[in-house]
Design a protein around this motif. Structure first.
Motif, PDB file in Angstrom:
ATOM      1  N   ALA A 115      21.671  -1.722  65.909  1.00  0.00           N
ATOM      2  CA  ALA A 115      21.870  -3.123  66.295  1.00  0.00           C
ATOM      3  C   ALA A 115      23.119  -3.216  67.166  1.00  0.00           C
ATOM      4  O   ALA A 115      24.144  -2.606  66.851  1.00  0.00           O
ATOM      5  CB  ALA A 115      22.011  -3.991  65.054  1.00  0.00           C
ATOM      6  N   GLY A 116      23.009  -3.943  68.280  1.00  0.00           N
ATOM      7  CA  GLY A 116      24.154  -4.125  69.175  1.00  0.00           C
ATOM      8  C   GLY A 116      24.250  -3.086  70.280  1.00  0.00           C
ATOM      9  O   GLY A 116      24.952  -3.313  71.275  1.00  0.00           O
ATOM     10  N   ASP A 117      23.542  -1.966  70.162  1.00  0.00           N
ATOM     11  CA  ASP A 117      23.551  -0.974  71.246  1.00  0.00           C
ATOM     12  C   ASP A 117      22.772  -1.512  72.452  1.00  0.00           C
ATOM     13  O   ASP A 117      21.798  -2.255  72.288  1.00  0.00           O
ATOM     14  CB  ASP A 117      22.873   0.330  70.798  1.00  0.00           C
ATOM     15  N   GLY A 118      23.189  -1.093  73.628  1.00  0.00           N
ATOM     16  CA  GLY A 118      22.462  -1.486  74.841  1.00  0.00           C
ATOM     17  C   GLY A 118      21.384  -0.467  75.182  1.00  0.00           C
ATOM     18  O   GLY A 118      21.588   0.735  75.032  1.00  0.00           O
ATOM     19  N   LYS A 126      28.852  -0.755  85.244  1.00  0.00           N
ATOM     20  CA  LYS A 126      29.400  -2.031  84.732  1.00  0.00           C
ATOM     21  C   LYS A 126      29.696  -1.964  83.240  1.00  0.00           C
ATOM     22  O   LYS A 126      30.407  -2.814  82.705  1.00  0.00           O
ATOM     23  CB  LYS A 126      28.375  -3.157  84.964  1.00  0.00           C
ATOM     24  N   LYS A 127      29.052  -1.025  82.618  1.00  0.00           N
ATOM     25  CA  LYS A 127      29.050  -0.781  81.167  1.00  0.00           C
ATOM     26  C   LYS A 127      29.882  -1.725  80.274  1.00  0.00           C
ATOM     27  O   LYS A 127      29.416  -2.176  79.261  1.00  0.00           O
ATOM     28  CB  LYS A 127      29.490   0.670  80.918  1.00  0.00           C
ATOM     29  N   ASN A 128      31.082  -2.063  80.662  1.00  0.00           N
ATOM     30  CA  ASN A 128      32.057  -2.862  79.890  1.00  0.00           C
ATOM     31  C   ASN A 128      32.007  -2.632  78.380  1.00  0.00           C
ATOM     32  O   ASN A 128      32.002  -1.499  77.931  1.00  0.00           O
ATOM     33  CB  ASN A 128      32.002  -4.351  80.276  1.00  0.00           C
ATOM     34  N   LYS A 129      31.915  -3.724  77.602  1.00  0.00           N
ATOM     35  CA  LYS A 129      32.053  -3.546  76.147  1.00  0.00           C
ATOM     36  C   LYS A 129      30.784  -2.987  75.487  1.00  0.00           C
ATOM     37  O   LYS A 129      30.821  -2.401  74.430  1.00  0.00           O
ATOM     38  CB  LYS A 129      32.407  -4.882  75.499  1.00  0.00           C
ATOM     39  N   LEU A 130      29.679  -3.233  76.165  1.00  0.00           N
ATOM     40  CA  LEU A 130      28.408  -2.855  75.548  1.00  0.00           C
ATOM     41  C   LEU A 130      28.222  -1.339  75.565  1.00  0.00           C
ATOM     42  O   LEU A 130      28.440  -0.689  76.570  1.00  0.00           O
ATOM     43  CB  LEU A 130      27.290  -3.510  76.360  1.00  0.00           C
ATOM     44  N   LYS A 131      27.813  -0.804  74.436  1.00  0.00           N
ATOM     45  CA  LYS A 131      27.560   0.643  74.384  1.00  0.00           C
ATOM     46  C   LYS A 131      26.115   0.901  74.785  1.00  0.00           C
ATOM     47  O   LYS A 131      25.203   0.618  74.004  1.00  0.00           O
ATOM     48  CB  LYS A 131      27.805   1.162  72.967  1.00  0.00           C
ATOM     49  N   ILE A 132      25.908   1.395  76.000  1.00  0.00           N
ATOM     50  CA  ILE A 132      24.540   1.688  76.426  1.00  0.00           C
ATOM     51  C   ILE A 132      24.175   3.076  75.920  1.00  0.00           C
ATOM     52  O   ILE A 132      24.818   4.063  76.254  1.00  0.00           O
ATOM     53  CB  ILE A 132      24.395   1.559  77.962  1.00  0.00           C
ATOM     54  N   LYS A 168      16.479 -15.548  77.183  1.00  0.00           N
ATOM     55  CA  LYS A 168      17.498 -16.411  77.774  1.00  0.00           C
ATOM     56  C   LYS A 168      18.882 -16.069  77.219  1.00  0.00           C
ATOM     57  O   LYS A 168      19.891 -16.123  77.925  1.00  0.00           O
ATOM     58  CB  LYS A 168      17.138 -17.869  77.471  1.00  0.00           C
ATOM     59  N   TYR A 169      18.895 -15.709  75.943  1.00  0.00           N
ATOM     60  CA  TYR A 169      20.176 -15.424  75.276  1.00  0.00           C
ATOM     61  C   TYR A 169      20.918 -14.258  75.908  1.00  0.00           C
ATOM     62  O   TYR A 169      22.119 -14.078  75.684  1.00  0.00           O
ATOM     63  CB  TYR A 169      19.963 -15.173  73.775  1.00  0.00           C
ATOM     64  N   LEU A 170      20.224 -13.473  76.729  1.00  0.00           N
ATOM     65  CA  LEU A 170      20.885 -12.324  77.354  1.00  0.00           C
ATOM     66  C   LEU A 170      21.721 -12.752  78.568  1.00  0.00           C
ATOM     67  O   LEU A 170      22.530 -11.967  79.077  1.00  0.00           O
ATOM     68  CB  LEU A 170      19.845 -11.280  77.778  1.00  0.00           C
ATOM     69  N   GLY A 171      21.484 -13.979  79.041  1.00  0.00           N
ATOM     70  CA  GLY A 171      22.360 -14.542  80.075  1.00  0.00           C
ATOM     71  C   GLY A 171      22.039 -14.174  81.516  1.00  0.00           C
ATOM     72  O   GLY A 171      22.875 -14.326  82.400  1.00  0.00           O
ATOM     73  N   TYR A 172      20.824 -13.713  81.770  1.00  0.00           N
ATOM     74  CA  TYR A 172      20.469 -13.404  83.165  1.00  0.00           C
ATOM     75  C   TYR A 172      20.049 -14.676  83.898  1.00  0.00           C
ATOM     76  O   TYR A 172      19.696 -15.681  83.279  1.00  0.00           O
ATOM     77  CB  TYR A 172      19.322 -12.395  83.201  1.00  0.00           C
ATOM     78  N   ALA A 205      14.765  -5.452  71.397  1.00  0.00           N
ATOM     79  CA  ALA A 205      15.342  -6.626  70.722  1.00  0.00           C
ATOM     80  C   ALA A 205      14.911  -6.669  69.259  1.00  0.00           C
ATOM     81  O   ALA A 205      15.682  -7.102  68.392  1.00  0.00           O
ATOM     82  CB  ALA A 205      14.912  -7.890  71.453  1.00  0.00           C
ATOM     83  N   GLY A 206      13.702  -6.207  69.005  1.00  0.00           N
ATOM     84  CA  GLY A 206      13.144  -6.232  67.648  1.00  0.00           C
ATOM     85  C   GLY A 206      13.936  -5.413  66.638  1.00  0.00           C
ATOM     86  O   GLY A 206      13.901  -5.692  65.440  1.00  0.00           O
ATOM     87  N   ILE A 207      14.636  -4.395  67.086  1.00  0.00           N
ATOM     88  CA  ILE A 207      15.461  -3.625  66.137  1.00  0.00           C
ATOM     89  C   ILE A 207      16.936  -4.063  66.212  1.00  0.00           C
ATOM     90  O   ILE A 207      17.820  -3.395  65.676  1.00  0.00           O
ATOM     91  CB  ILE A 207      15.339  -2.094  66.350  1.00  0.00           C
ATOM     92  N   GLY A 208      17.165  -5.178  66.911  1.00  0.00           N
ATOM     93  CA  GLY A 208      18.531  -5.719  66.963  1.00  0.00           C
ATOM     94  C   GLY A 208      19.382  -5.156  68.095  1.00  0.00           C
ATOM     95  O   GLY A 208      20.543  -5.545  68.259  1.00  0.00           O
ATOM     96  N   ALA A 209      18.807  -4.244  68.876  1.00  0.00           N
ATOM     97  CA  ALA A 209      19.549  -3.720  70.034  1.00  0.00           C
ATOM     98  C   ALA A 209      19.415  -4.711  71.194  1.00  0.00           C
ATOM     99  O   ALA A 209      18.700  -5.708  71.083  1.00  0.00           O
ATOM    100  CB  ALA A 209      19.008  -2.348  70.420  1.00  0.00           C
ATOM    101  N   ARG A 210      20.133  -4.446  72.284  1.00  0.00           N
ATOM    102  CA  ARG A 210      20.186  -5.423  73.362  1.00  0.00           C
ATOM    103  C   ARG A 210      19.552  -4.859  74.638  1.00  0.00           C
ATOM    104  O   ARG A 210      20.037  -3.859  75.185  1.00  0.00           O
ATOM    105  CB  ARG A 210      21.663  -5.752  73.623  1.00  0.00           C
TER     106      ARG A 210
END
Ligand code: PLP
Length: 372
Positions: free
Chosen positions: A75-78, A123-129, A326-330, A94-99
Protein backbone atom coordinates in the motif's frame (compact mmCIF):
# COMPACT_ATOMS: atom_id res chain seq x y z
CA UNK A 1 -25.12 -7.67 -43.69
CA UNK A 2 -24.85 -7.73 -39.90
CA UNK A 3 -21.29 -8.29 -38.64
CA UNK A 4 -20.73 -8.64 -34.88
CA UNK A 5 -17.42 -7.62 -33.23
CA UNK A 6 -16.92 -11.29 -32.37
CA UNK A 7 -18.91 -14.48 -33.01
CA UNK A 8 -17.92 -17.22 -30.59
CA UNK A 9 -20.58 -19.59 -31.94
CA UNK A 10 -18.51 -19.95 -35.10
CA UNK A 11 -15.39 -20.72 -33.06
CA UNK A 12 -17.09 -23.28 -30.85
CA UNK A 13 -19.13 -25.21 -33.48
CA UNK A 14 -16.26 -27.18 -35.07
CA UNK A 15 -14.77 -28.21 -31.70
CA UNK A 16 -18.05 -28.68 -29.83
CA UNK A 17 -17.66 -32.47 -29.47
CA UNK A 18 -14.22 -32.12 -27.91
CA UNK A 19 -15.41 -29.40 -25.53
CA UNK A 20 -18.46 -31.41 -24.46
CA UNK A 21 -16.26 -34.41 -23.64
CA UNK A 22 -13.80 -32.29 -21.65
CA UNK A 23 -16.65 -30.74 -19.63
CA UNK A 24 -18.26 -34.14 -19.07
CA UNK A 25 -14.96 -35.45 -17.76
CA UNK A 26 -14.80 -32.68 -15.13
CA UNK A 27 -18.39 -33.37 -14.07
CA UNK A 28 -17.64 -37.09 -13.80
CA UNK A 29 -14.60 -36.37 -11.63
CA UNK A 30 -16.42 -33.79 -9.44
CA UNK A 31 -13.12 -32.05 -8.69
CA UNK A 32 -14.21 -28.54 -9.55
CA UNK A 33 -11.54 -26.20 -8.18
CA UNK A 34 -7.78 -26.57 -8.82
CA UNK A 35 -6.71 -30.26 -8.88
CA UNK A 36 -5.55 -32.45 -11.73
CA UNK A 37 -7.34 -30.74 -14.63
CA UNK A 38 -5.98 -27.34 -13.61
CA UNK A 39 -2.47 -28.77 -13.16
CA UNK A 40 -2.57 -30.39 -16.59
CA UNK A 41 -3.63 -27.11 -18.18
CA UNK A 42 -0.93 -25.20 -16.27
CA UNK A 43 1.65 -27.65 -17.62
CA UNK A 44 0.45 -27.14 -21.20
CA UNK A 45 0.42 -23.36 -20.74
CA UNK A 46 3.98 -23.33 -19.44
CA UNK A 47 5.11 -25.56 -22.30
CA UNK A 48 3.36 -23.39 -24.90
CA UNK A 49 4.99 -20.25 -23.50
CA UNK A 50 8.43 -21.79 -22.91
CA UNK A 51 8.28 -20.64 -19.30
CA UNK A 52 9.01 -22.57 -16.11
CA UNK A 53 5.74 -21.93 -14.28
CA UNK A 54 2.14 -21.10 -15.16
CA UNK A 55 -0.28 -20.50 -12.31
CA UNK A 56 -3.99 -20.67 -13.08
CA UNK A 57 -6.08 -17.98 -11.39
CA UNK A 58 -9.61 -16.58 -11.37
CA UNK A 59 -9.21 -13.83 -14.01
CA UNK A 60 -6.74 -11.38 -15.55
CA UNK A 61 -7.38 -8.65 -13.00
CA UNK A 62 -6.58 -11.01 -10.14
CA UNK A 63 -3.53 -12.20 -12.07
CA UNK A 64 -2.26 -8.61 -11.91
CA UNK A 65 -3.16 -8.10 -8.23
CA UNK A 66 -1.59 -11.40 -7.16
CA UNK A 67 1.56 -10.59 -9.14
CA UNK A 68 1.87 -7.24 -7.36
CA UNK A 69 1.37 -8.83 -3.95
CA UNK A 70 3.79 -11.68 -4.66
CA UNK A 71 6.44 -9.18 -5.77
CA UNK A 72 6.12 -7.34 -2.48
CA UNK A 73 4.32 -4.23 -3.74
CA UNK A 74 2.66 -2.61 -0.74
CA UNK A 75 0.00 0.00 0.00
CA UNK A 76 1.33 3.45 -0.93
CA UNK A 77 3.93 2.19 -3.42
CA UNK A 78 3.85 3.71 -6.89
CA UNK A 79 3.29 1.49 -9.92
CA UNK A 80 3.70 2.89 -13.42
CA UNK A 81 0.92 2.01 -15.89
CA UNK A 82 0.04 3.39 -19.31
CA UNK A 83 -2.80 5.93 -19.28
CA UNK A 84 -4.31 4.25 -22.35
CA UNK A 85 -5.37 0.71 -21.45
CA UNK A 86 -8.31 -1.17 -20.00
CA UNK A 87 -9.34 -0.06 -16.50
CA UNK A 88 -8.15 -3.31 -14.87
CA UNK A 89 -4.43 -2.55 -15.35
CA UNK A 90 -4.59 0.39 -12.95
CA UNK A 91 -7.64 -0.96 -11.08
CA UNK A 92 -5.56 -3.92 -9.90
CA UNK A 93 -2.86 -1.55 -8.62
CA UNK A 94 -5.34 0.63 -6.75
CA UNK A 95 -7.14 -2.49 -5.52
CA UNK A 96 -4.18 -3.53 -3.38
CA UNK A 97 -3.77 0.00 -2.03
CA UNK A 98 -0.83 0.93 -4.26
CA UNK A 99 -0.89 4.08 -6.38
CA UNK A 100 -1.14 4.05 -10.17
CA UNK A 101 1.40 6.42 -11.73
CA UNK A 102 0.37 7.01 -15.31
CA UNK A 103 2.64 7.31 -18.32
CA UNK A 104 1.83 8.37 -21.87
CA UNK A 105 1.87 6.07 -24.89
CA UNK A 106 3.86 5.83 -28.08
CA UNK A 107 1.69 7.31 -30.82
CA UNK A 108 2.54 4.57 -33.35
CA UNK A 109 2.10 1.41 -31.28
CA UNK A 110 -0.26 2.71 -28.52
CA UNK A 111 2.00 0.95 -26.01
CA UNK A 112 3.68 2.65 -23.06
CA UNK A 113 6.21 5.35 -23.97
CA UNK A 114 9.71 4.71 -22.64
CA UNK A 115 10.41 8.47 -22.43
CA UNK A 116 7.26 8.99 -20.42
CA UNK A 117 8.26 6.24 -17.95
CA UNK A 118 11.64 7.93 -17.55
CA UNK A 119 10.02 11.31 -16.96
CA UNK A 120 7.98 9.80 -14.14
CA UNK A 121 11.02 8.17 -12.59
CA UNK A 122 12.93 11.40 -12.82
CA UNK A 123 10.10 13.21 -11.01
CA UNK A 124 9.92 10.39 -8.48
CA UNK A 125 9.74 12.80 -5.45
CA UNK A 126 8.23 11.31 -2.30
CA UNK A 127 6.47 8.43 -3.95
CA UNK A 128 8.35 5.14 -3.98
CA UNK A 129 7.92 3.76 -7.49
CA UNK A 130 8.42 0.04 -7.20
CA UNK A 131 7.05 -1.49 -10.37
CA UNK A 132 5.98 -0.94 -13.95
CA UNK A 133 3.16 -2.68 -15.82
CA UNK A 134 3.72 -2.55 -19.57
CA UNK A 135 0.52 -3.54 -21.38
CA UNK A 136 0.79 -5.43 -24.66
CA UNK A 137 -2.15 -3.52 -26.05
CA UNK A 138 -4.42 -4.89 -28.77
CA UNK A 139 -2.18 -7.96 -29.19
CA UNK A 140 1.36 -6.71 -29.82
CA UNK A 141 4.23 -6.42 -27.36
CA UNK A 142 5.53 -3.25 -25.76
CA UNK A 143 9.27 -2.64 -26.22
CA UNK A 144 10.39 -5.01 -23.48
CA UNK A 145 14.18 -4.61 -23.91
CA UNK A 146 13.93 -0.88 -23.23
CA UNK A 147 11.52 -1.41 -20.33
CA UNK A 148 13.75 -4.07 -18.76
CA UNK A 149 16.76 -1.75 -19.12
CA UNK A 150 14.94 0.98 -17.20
CA UNK A 151 13.73 -1.55 -14.65
CA UNK A 152 17.29 -2.70 -13.95
CA UNK A 153 18.50 0.89 -13.64
CA UNK A 154 15.74 1.98 -11.25
CA UNK A 155 15.20 -1.38 -9.50
CA UNK A 156 11.62 -1.80 -10.65
CA UNK A 157 9.63 -5.01 -10.77
CA UNK A 158 8.10 -5.69 -14.19
CA UNK A 159 4.65 -7.22 -14.58
CA UNK A 160 3.60 -7.66 -18.19
CA UNK A 161 -0.11 -7.15 -18.71
CA UNK A 162 -0.57 -9.90 -21.29
CA UNK A 163 -4.36 -9.89 -21.14
CA UNK A 164 -4.65 -8.97 -24.82
CA UNK A 165 -1.53 -10.58 -26.25
CA UNK A 166 -1.37 -14.21 -25.17
CA UNK A 167 0.56 -16.03 -27.91
CA UNK A 168 2.29 -12.93 -29.33
CA UNK A 169 6.09 -12.95 -29.40
CA UNK A 170 8.73 -10.37 -28.55
CA UNK A 171 11.97 -11.20 -30.40
CA UNK A 172 10.96 -14.87 -30.45
CA UNK A 173 9.89 -15.08 -26.81
CA UNK A 174 6.27 -15.35 -25.75
CA UNK A 175 4.58 -12.24 -24.35
CA UNK A 176 4.40 -12.44 -20.57
CA UNK A 177 7.66 -14.37 -20.13
CA UNK A 178 10.15 -11.49 -20.22
CA UNK A 179 9.44 -9.55 -17.04
CA UNK A 180 9.28 -10.85 -13.46
CA UNK A 181 5.91 -12.25 -14.41
CA UNK A 182 3.13 -11.95 -16.95
CA UNK A 183 -0.59 -11.66 -16.18
CA UNK A 184 -2.92 -13.31 -18.68
CA UNK A 185 -6.69 -13.02 -19.09
CA UNK A 186 -8.83 -15.77 -20.57
CA UNK A 187 -12.01 -13.65 -20.63
CA UNK A 188 -14.31 -15.27 -23.22
CA UNK A 189 -13.63 -12.59 -25.87
CA UNK A 190 -9.85 -13.03 -25.75
CA UNK A 191 -8.04 -14.98 -28.49
CA UNK A 192 -7.86 -17.85 -25.99
CA UNK A 193 -11.12 -17.48 -24.09
CA UNK A 194 -12.76 -19.54 -21.35
CA UNK A 195 -16.49 -20.13 -20.82
CA UNK A 196 -16.43 -17.60 -17.98
CA UNK A 197 -13.72 -15.71 -16.12
CA UNK A 198 -10.23 -17.20 -15.94
CA UNK A 199 -6.61 -16.08 -15.97
CA UNK A 200 -3.02 -17.15 -15.39
CA UNK A 201 0.37 -15.86 -14.30
CA UNK A 202 3.57 -16.81 -16.11
CA UNK A 203 6.97 -16.72 -14.42
CA UNK A 204 10.43 -18.27 -14.54
CA UNK A 205 10.99 -17.54 -10.86
CA UNK A 206 10.48 -20.57 -8.59
CA UNK A 207 9.99 -18.66 -5.35
CA UNK A 208 7.47 -16.34 -7.02
CA UNK A 209 5.65 -19.42 -8.29
CA UNK A 210 5.40 -20.78 -4.74
CA UNK A 211 4.22 -17.46 -3.32
CA UNK A 212 1.59 -17.09 -6.05
CA UNK A 213 0.22 -20.58 -5.42
CA UNK A 214 -0.14 -19.78 -1.73
CA UNK A 215 -1.62 -16.32 -2.32
CA UNK A 216 -4.26 -17.54 -4.81
CA UNK A 217 -5.48 -20.12 -2.29
CA UNK A 218 -6.27 -18.21 0.91
CA UNK A 219 -2.63 -18.07 2.00
CA UNK A 220 -2.71 -21.85 2.45
CA UNK A 221 0.09 -24.26 1.76
CA UNK A 222 -1.28 -27.14 3.76
CA UNK A 223 -5.01 -26.94 4.41
CA UNK A 224 -6.09 -24.72 7.33
CA UNK A 225 -2.58 -23.42 8.05
CA UNK A 226 -2.43 -19.92 6.58
CA UNK A 227 1.05 -18.53 6.04
CA UNK A 228 0.10 -15.15 4.57
CA UNK A 229 -3.01 -13.04 4.00
CA UNK A 230 -4.10 -14.72 0.79
CA UNK A 231 -7.19 -14.47 -1.38
CA UNK A 232 -9.60 -16.78 -3.12
CA UNK A 233 -8.29 -16.40 -6.67
CA UNK A 234 -8.26 -20.04 -7.77
CA UNK A 235 -8.93 -21.32 -11.27
CA UNK A 236 -11.82 -23.76 -11.64
CA UNK A 237 -11.51 -27.06 -13.47
CA UNK A 238 -14.31 -26.47 -15.99
CA UNK A 239 -12.49 -23.39 -17.29
CA UNK A 240 -9.16 -25.22 -17.31
CA UNK A 241 -10.70 -28.11 -19.28
CA UNK A 242 -12.21 -25.76 -21.88
CA UNK A 243 -8.99 -23.76 -22.19
CA UNK A 244 -6.91 -26.92 -22.53
CA UNK A 245 -8.97 -27.97 -25.56
CA UNK A 246 -8.79 -24.49 -27.11
CA UNK A 247 -5.05 -24.00 -26.51
CA UNK A 248 -4.31 -26.57 -29.23
CA UNK A 249 -6.02 -24.35 -31.80
CA UNK A 250 -4.69 -20.99 -30.67
CA UNK A 251 -1.77 -20.66 -33.10
CA UNK A 252 -3.95 -21.58 -36.07
CA UNK A 253 -6.60 -19.07 -34.94
CA UNK A 254 -4.01 -16.34 -34.45
CA UNK A 255 -2.59 -17.04 -37.90
CA UNK A 256 -6.04 -16.58 -39.40
CA UNK A 257 -6.45 -13.29 -37.52
CA UNK A 258 -3.11 -12.19 -39.00
CA UNK A 259 -4.40 -13.07 -42.47
CA UNK A 260 -7.54 -11.00 -41.91
CA UNK A 261 -5.36 -8.11 -40.68
CA UNK A 262 -3.11 -8.46 -43.73
CA UNK A 263 -6.17 -8.26 -45.94
CA UNK A 264 -7.44 -5.10 -44.24
CA UNK A 265 -3.92 -3.58 -44.35
CA UNK A 266 -3.65 -4.15 -48.09
CA UNK A 267 -7.16 -3.02 -48.99
CA UNK A 268 -7.06 0.12 -46.83
CA UNK A 269 -3.53 1.22 -47.78
CA UNK A 270 -3.33 4.73 -49.16
CA UNK A 271 -6.59 5.93 -47.56
CA UNK A 272 -6.79 8.85 -45.13
CA UNK A 273 -6.32 6.64 -42.10
CA UNK A 274 -3.60 4.63 -40.38
CA UNK A 275 -3.61 0.85 -40.28
CA UNK A 276 -1.79 -0.83 -37.34
CA UNK A 277 1.97 -0.28 -37.10
CA UNK A 278 3.83 -3.43 -36.04
CA UNK A 279 7.48 -2.87 -35.04
CA UNK A 280 10.05 -5.53 -35.99
CA UNK A 281 10.55 -6.65 -32.39
CA UNK A 282 7.03 -8.05 -31.97
CA UNK A 283 4.42 -10.17 -33.64
CA UNK A 284 0.77 -9.09 -33.47
CA UNK A 285 -2.04 -11.51 -32.66
CA UNK A 286 -4.77 -8.93 -33.35
CA UNK A 287 -6.95 -9.26 -30.29
CA UNK A 288 -8.15 -6.02 -31.86
CA UNK A 289 -7.60 -4.57 -35.33
CA UNK A 290 -7.36 -0.83 -34.71
CA UNK A 291 -7.59 1.92 -37.29
CA UNK A 292 -6.66 5.50 -36.61
CA UNK A 293 -8.42 8.41 -38.25
CA UNK A 294 -6.78 11.77 -38.97
CA UNK A 295 -9.48 13.48 -36.89
CA UNK A 296 -12.30 12.22 -34.71
CA UNK A 297 -13.34 8.56 -34.82
CA UNK A 298 -17.01 9.41 -34.28
CA UNK A 299 -18.10 9.80 -37.92
CA UNK A 300 -16.71 6.48 -39.13
CA UNK A 301 -17.87 4.73 -35.97
CA UNK A 302 -21.45 5.88 -36.54
CA UNK A 303 -21.26 5.12 -40.24
CA UNK A 304 -20.10 1.54 -39.64
CA UNK A 305 -22.68 0.99 -36.91
CA UNK A 306 -25.34 2.28 -39.31
CA UNK A 307 -24.16 -0.42 -41.73
CA UNK A 308 -24.53 -3.02 -38.92
CA UNK A 309 -20.77 -3.46 -38.55
CA UNK A 310 -19.96 -3.65 -34.85
CA UNK A 311 -16.99 -1.27 -34.62
CA UNK A 312 -15.80 -0.27 -31.14
CA UNK A 313 -13.52 2.27 -29.49
CA UNK A 314 -10.92 0.84 -27.12
CA UNK A 315 -10.75 3.11 -25.13
CA UNK A 316 -12.81 6.31 -25.35
CA UNK A 317 -11.48 7.90 -22.13
CA UNK A 318 -7.88 7.49 -20.90
CA UNK A 319 -7.48 6.33 -17.33
CA UNK A 320 -6.04 9.58 -15.94
CA UNK A 321 -9.35 11.27 -16.84
CA UNK A 322 -11.64 8.59 -15.39
CA UNK A 323 -13.76 9.66 -12.43
CA UNK A 324 -12.55 6.75 -10.30
CA UNK A 325 -8.94 7.98 -10.57
CA UNK A 326 -9.73 11.63 -9.88
CA UNK A 327 -8.06 11.31 -6.48
CA UNK A 328 -4.72 10.85 -8.24
CA UNK A 329 -4.84 14.50 -9.31
CA UNK A 330 -4.26 14.27 -13.06
CA UNK A 331 -5.82 16.69 -15.52
CA UNK A 332 -6.66 16.97 -19.20
CA UNK A 333 -3.51 17.54 -21.25
CA UNK A 334 -1.25 15.48 -18.97
CA UNK A 335 -0.93 12.63 -21.50
CA UNK A 336 -1.58 14.12 -24.94
CA UNK A 337 -0.88 10.98 -26.98
CA UNK A 338 -3.27 8.89 -24.90
CA UNK A 339 -5.94 11.58 -25.20
CA UNK A 340 -5.47 11.91 -28.95
CA UNK A 341 -5.58 8.15 -29.49
CA UNK A 342 -8.80 7.89 -27.47
CA UNK A 343 -10.53 10.28 -29.86
CA UNK A 344 -9.11 8.85 -33.10
CA UNK A 345 -9.02 5.03 -32.90
CA UNK A 346 -11.68 2.47 -33.69
CA UNK A 347 -11.77 -1.26 -34.41
CA UNK A 348 -12.88 -3.37 -37.32
CA UNK A 349 -14.33 -6.80 -36.49
CA UNK A 350 -11.56 -9.40 -36.50
CA UNK A 351 -11.79 -13.12 -35.85
CA UNK A 352 -10.56 -16.24 -37.62
CA UNK A 353 -13.98 -17.19 -38.98
CA UNK A 354 -14.78 -13.94 -40.83
CA UNK A 355 -15.85 -14.77 -44.39
CA UNK A 356 -14.47 -13.18 -47.55
CA UNK A 357 -17.87 -11.59 -48.15
CA UNK A 358 -17.83 -10.03 -44.68
CA UNK A 359 -14.27 -8.72 -45.03
CA UNK A 360 -15.13 -7.21 -48.42
CA UNK A 361 -18.25 -5.57 -47.04
CA UNK A 362 -16.28 -4.05 -44.14
CA UNK A 363 -13.60 -2.68 -46.47
CA UNK A 364 -16.24 -1.36 -48.88
CA UNK A 365 -18.03 0.49 -46.06
CA UNK A 366 -14.80 2.11 -44.78
CA UNK A 367 -13.99 3.22 -48.33
CA UNK A 368 -17.50 4.56 -48.88
CA UNK A 369 -17.20 6.68 -45.74
CA UNK A 370 -13.88 8.10 -46.90
CA UNK A 371 -15.33 8.69 -50.39
CA UNK A 372 -12.64 6.60 -51.95
C1 PLP B 1 -5.27 -4.83 -20.78
C2 PLP B 1 -6.13 -5.65 -19.87
N1 PLP B 1 -5.72 -5.85 -18.60
C3 PLP B 1 -6.42 -6.58 -17.72
C4 PLP B 1 -7.63 -7.15 -18.08
C5 PLP B 1 -8.42 -7.89 -17.06
O1 PLP B 1 -8.71 -9.20 -17.37
P1 PLP B 1 -10.03 -9.91 -16.78
O2 PLP B 1 -11.19 -9.34 -17.51
O3 PLP B 1 -9.80 -11.35 -17.08
O4 PLP B 1 -10.06 -9.63 -15.31
C6 PLP B 1 -8.10 -6.98 -19.39
C7 PLP B 1 -9.38 -7.59 -19.79
O5 PLP B 1 -10.05 -7.21 -20.69
C8 PLP B 1 -7.34 -6.20 -20.30
O6 PLP B 1 -7.75 -6.00 -21.55
Amino acid sequence: MKIPALDLKRQIAPIRGELDLAIKDVIDQTNFVLGETVERFEGHLAEYCGVKHAIGVSNGTDALSLSLLALGIKAGDGVICPAFTYYATAGAVAGIGARPVFADIDKHTYNISIESIEKNLFKKNKLKIKAVIPVHLYGQCADMDEILKLARKYKLKVIEDTAQAFGAEYKGKKAGTLGDCGAVSFFPAKNLGAFGDAGAILTNNQSLNERLKILRNQGNKNKYFHLVLGRNNRLDSLQAAVLDVKLKYLDAWNKKRQEVAGYYDAKLAGLALKTPFVPRYTTHIYQQYVLRLVGSNKGLLEYLRGKEIDSRVFYPLPLHLQKCFKYLGYKKGDFPEAEKAASQVLTLPIYPELTQEEKDYIVQCVKEYLHD
